[in-house]
Scaffold this motif. Sequence first.
Motif, PDB file in Angstrom:
ATOM      1  N   ALA A  60     -40.975  27.757 -81.721  1.00 32.93           N
ATOM      2  CA  ALA A  60     -41.890  27.382 -81.865  1.00 32.93           C
ATOM      3  C   ALA A  60     -43.255  28.339 -82.219  1.00 32.93           C
ATOM      4  O   ALA A  60     -44.137  28.254 -82.513  1.00 32.93           O
ATOM      5  N   TYR A  61     -42.598  29.629 -81.302  1.00 34.44           N
ATOM      6  CA  TYR A  61     -44.091  30.353 -81.521  1.00 34.44           C
ATOM      7  C   TYR A  61     -44.177  30.947 -82.760  1.00 34.44           C
ATOM      8  O   TYR A  61     -43.532  31.514 -83.117  1.00 34.44           O
ATOM      9  N   ARG A  62     -45.900  31.320 -82.781  1.00 30.71           N
ATOM     10  CA  ARG A  62     -46.044  31.374 -84.671  1.00 30.71           C
ATOM     11  C   ARG A  62     -47.407  32.347 -84.527  1.00 30.71           C
ATOM     12  O   ARG A  62     -48.075  32.313 -83.028  1.00 30.71           O
ATOM     13  N   GLU A  65     -49.784  39.682 -71.578  1.00 32.59           N
ATOM     14  CA  GLU A  65     -49.174  39.661 -70.919  1.00 32.59           C
ATOM     15  C   GLU A  65     -48.533  38.621 -71.330  1.00 32.59           C
ATOM     16  O   GLU A  65     -47.755  37.830 -71.627  1.00 32.59           O
ATOM     17  N   SER A  66     -50.292  37.301 -71.572  1.00 37.14           N
ATOM     18  CA  SER A  66     -50.382  35.893 -72.053  1.00 37.14           C
ATOM     19  C   SER A  66     -49.628  35.091 -72.887  1.00 37.14           C
ATOM     20  O   SER A  66     -48.921  34.709 -72.643  1.00 37.14           O
ATOM     21  N   ALA A  67     -49.545  36.645 -74.164  1.00 40.68           N
ATOM     22  CA  ALA A  67     -49.218  36.427 -75.250  1.00 40.68           C
ATOM     23  C   ALA A  67     -47.441  36.381 -74.702  1.00 40.68           C
ATOM     24  O   ALA A  67     -46.603  35.236 -75.546  1.00 40.68           O
ATOM     25  N   VAL A  68     -46.672  37.322 -74.405  1.00 38.50           N
ATOM     26  CA  VAL A  68     -45.518  37.240 -74.160  1.00 38.50           C
ATOM     27  C   VAL A  68     -45.294  35.753 -73.696  1.00 38.50           C
ATOM     28  O   VAL A  68     -43.769  35.844 -73.621  1.00 38.50           O
ATOM     29  N   ASP A  69     -45.680  35.119 -72.613  1.00 38.32           N
ATOM     30  CA  ASP A  69     -45.186  34.562 -71.847  1.00 38.32           C
ATOM     31  C   ASP A  69     -45.449  33.346 -72.201  1.00 38.32           C
ATOM     32  O   ASP A  69     -44.336  31.800 -72.448  1.00 38.32           O
ATOM     33  N   ARG A  70     -45.926  33.199 -73.455  1.00 38.51           N
ATOM     34  CA  ARG A  70     -46.309  31.513 -74.053  1.00 38.51           C
ATOM     35  C   ARG A  70     -45.276  32.165 -74.794  1.00 38.51           C
ATOM     36  O   ARG A  70     -44.005  31.147 -75.392  1.00 38.51           O
ATOM     37  N   TRP A  71     -44.007  33.146 -75.367  1.00 35.98           N
ATOM     38  CA  TRP A  71     -43.477  33.191 -76.310  1.00 35.98           C
ATOM     39  C   TRP A  71     -42.045  32.991 -75.548  1.00 35.98           C
ATOM     40  O   TRP A  71     -41.282  32.274 -76.114  1.00 35.98           O
ATOM     41  N   ILE A  72     -42.288  33.856 -74.594  1.00 45.78           N
ATOM     42  CA  ILE A  72     -40.690  33.020 -73.423  1.00 45.78           C
ATOM     43  C   ILE A  72     -40.545  31.778 -72.969  1.00 45.78           C
ATOM     44  O   ILE A  72     -39.908  30.765 -72.925  1.00 45.78           O
ATOM     45  N   ALA A  73     -41.957  30.502 -72.968  1.00 43.53           N
ATOM     46  CA  ALA A  73     -42.332  29.038 -73.075  1.00 43.53           C
ATOM     47  C   ALA A  73     -41.327  28.767 -73.835  1.00 43.53           C
ATOM     48  O   ALA A  73     -40.666  27.818 -73.952  1.00 43.53           O
ATOM     49  N   ASP A  74     -41.508  28.865 -75.184  1.00 42.61           N
ATOM     50  CA  ASP A  74     -41.033  28.394 -76.273  1.00 42.61           C
ATOM     51  C   ASP A  74     -40.720  28.757 -77.065  1.00 42.61           C
ATOM     52  O   ASP A  74     -41.029  29.219 -78.327  1.00 42.61           O
ATOM     53  N   PRO A  75     -40.028  30.452 -77.373  1.00 40.49           N
ATOM     54  CA  PRO A  75     -39.795  31.159 -78.561  1.00 40.49           C
ATOM     55  C   PRO A  75     -39.379  30.827 -80.284  1.00 40.49           C
ATOM     56  O   PRO A  75     -40.260  31.228 -80.678  1.00 40.49           O
ATOM     57  N   LEU A 106     -37.248  42.702 -81.547  1.00 40.24           N
ATOM     58  CA  LEU A 106     -38.398  42.772 -81.065  1.00 40.24           C
ATOM     59  C   LEU A 106     -39.248  43.311 -82.380  1.00 40.24           C
ATOM     60  O   LEU A 106     -40.257  41.969 -82.089  1.00 40.24           O
ATOM     61  N   TYR A 107     -39.040  44.413 -82.800  1.00 40.00           N
ATOM     62  CA  TYR A 107     -40.113  44.392 -83.883  1.00 40.00           C
ATOM     63  C   TYR A 107     -39.559  43.949 -85.446  1.00 40.00           C
ATOM     64  O   TYR A 107     -40.436  43.932 -85.880  1.00 40.00           O
ATOM     65  N   ARG A 108     -38.524  43.547 -85.609  1.00 41.98           N
ATOM     66  CA  ARG A 108     -38.076  42.736 -86.331  1.00 41.98           C
ATOM     67  C   ARG A 108     -39.034  41.351 -86.017  1.00 41.98           C
ATOM     68  O   ARG A 108     -39.371  40.397 -87.217  1.00 41.98           O
ATOM     69  N   LYS A 109     -39.165  40.814 -85.448  1.00 41.69           N
ATOM     70  CA  LYS A 109     -39.816  39.626 -84.524  1.00 41.69           C
ATOM     71  C   LYS A 109     -41.332  39.298 -84.819  1.00 41.69           C
ATOM     72  O   LYS A 109     -41.736  39.272 -85.558  1.00 41.69           O
ATOM     73  N   ILE A 110     -41.782  40.676 -84.744  1.00 44.14           N
ATOM     74  CA  ILE A 110     -43.174  41.001 -84.298  1.00 44.14           C
ATOM     75  C   ILE A 110     -43.097  41.265 -86.438  1.00 44.14           C
ATOM     76  O   ILE A 110     -44.428  40.787 -86.791  1.00 44.14           O
ATOM     77  N   ALA A 111     -42.341  41.695 -87.676  1.00 42.34           N
ATOM     78  CA  ALA A 111     -42.297  41.231 -88.761  1.00 42.34           C
ATOM     79  C   ALA A 111     -42.732  40.402 -89.329  1.00 42.34           C
ATOM     80  O   ALA A 111     -43.231  40.077 -90.354  1.00 42.34           O
ATOM     81  N   GLU A 112     -42.083  39.490 -89.092  1.00 41.77           N
ATOM     82  CA  GLU A 112     -41.884  38.161 -89.158  1.00 41.77           C
ATOM     83  C   GLU A 112     -43.031  37.125 -88.986  1.00 41.77           C
ATOM     84  O   GLU A 112     -42.819  35.844 -89.307  1.00 41.77           O
ATOM     85  N   GLY A 113     -43.779  37.622 -87.737  1.00 42.31           N
ATOM     86  CA  GLY A 113     -44.663  37.018 -87.389  1.00 42.31           C
ATOM     87  C   GLY A 113     -44.190  35.849 -86.299  1.00 42.31           C
ATOM     88  O   GLY A 113     -45.068  35.005 -85.588  1.00 42.31           O
ATOM     89  N   THR A 114     -42.993  35.666 -85.665  1.00 42.25           N
ATOM     90  CA  THR A 114     -42.833  35.286 -84.383  1.00 42.25           C
ATOM     91  C   THR A 114     -42.022  35.708 -83.303  1.00 42.25           C
ATOM     92  O   THR A 114     -41.726  35.349 -82.276  1.00 42.25           O
TER      93      THR A 114
END
Length: 79
Positions: free
Chosen positions: A60-62, A48-58, A24-32
Motif C-alpha cells: 500500500a505504500y506510495r 525511520e518513521s517512513a521506513v516503519d510505514r513501509w514495513i507496516a504495509d509494503p 531497495l533502489y529500484r523501489k525508490i525509483a518506482e516510488g514504492t
Amino acid sequence: MPEPEKIIRLRTVLARTGLSRSTLYRKIAEGTFPSQVKISIHGAGWHESAVDRWIADPPAYRADNDNGDANGGRGHARG
C-alpha cells in the motif's frame, strides 16, 4: 518538545526490510519505497518513521503519501 526524526542508514534499512540493495533502489525509483534524505555531503539515510510505514504495509505504500504531503513534494498529482 517533540523528539527529532531519527535517521537510519542503509545497513539498518536493509536489515529491517529484508530487501537487497538493488531492490531497495529500484523501489525508490518506482516510488514504492521512501526516498533518502541527505545528511552530509557524502551521506544519506532514511526517516525511520517512513521506513516503519513501509514495513507496516509494503503493497500500500506510495511515495505520494509520505511526509503528509498529498503530492509527495512534487507539485503535481500522480495519475
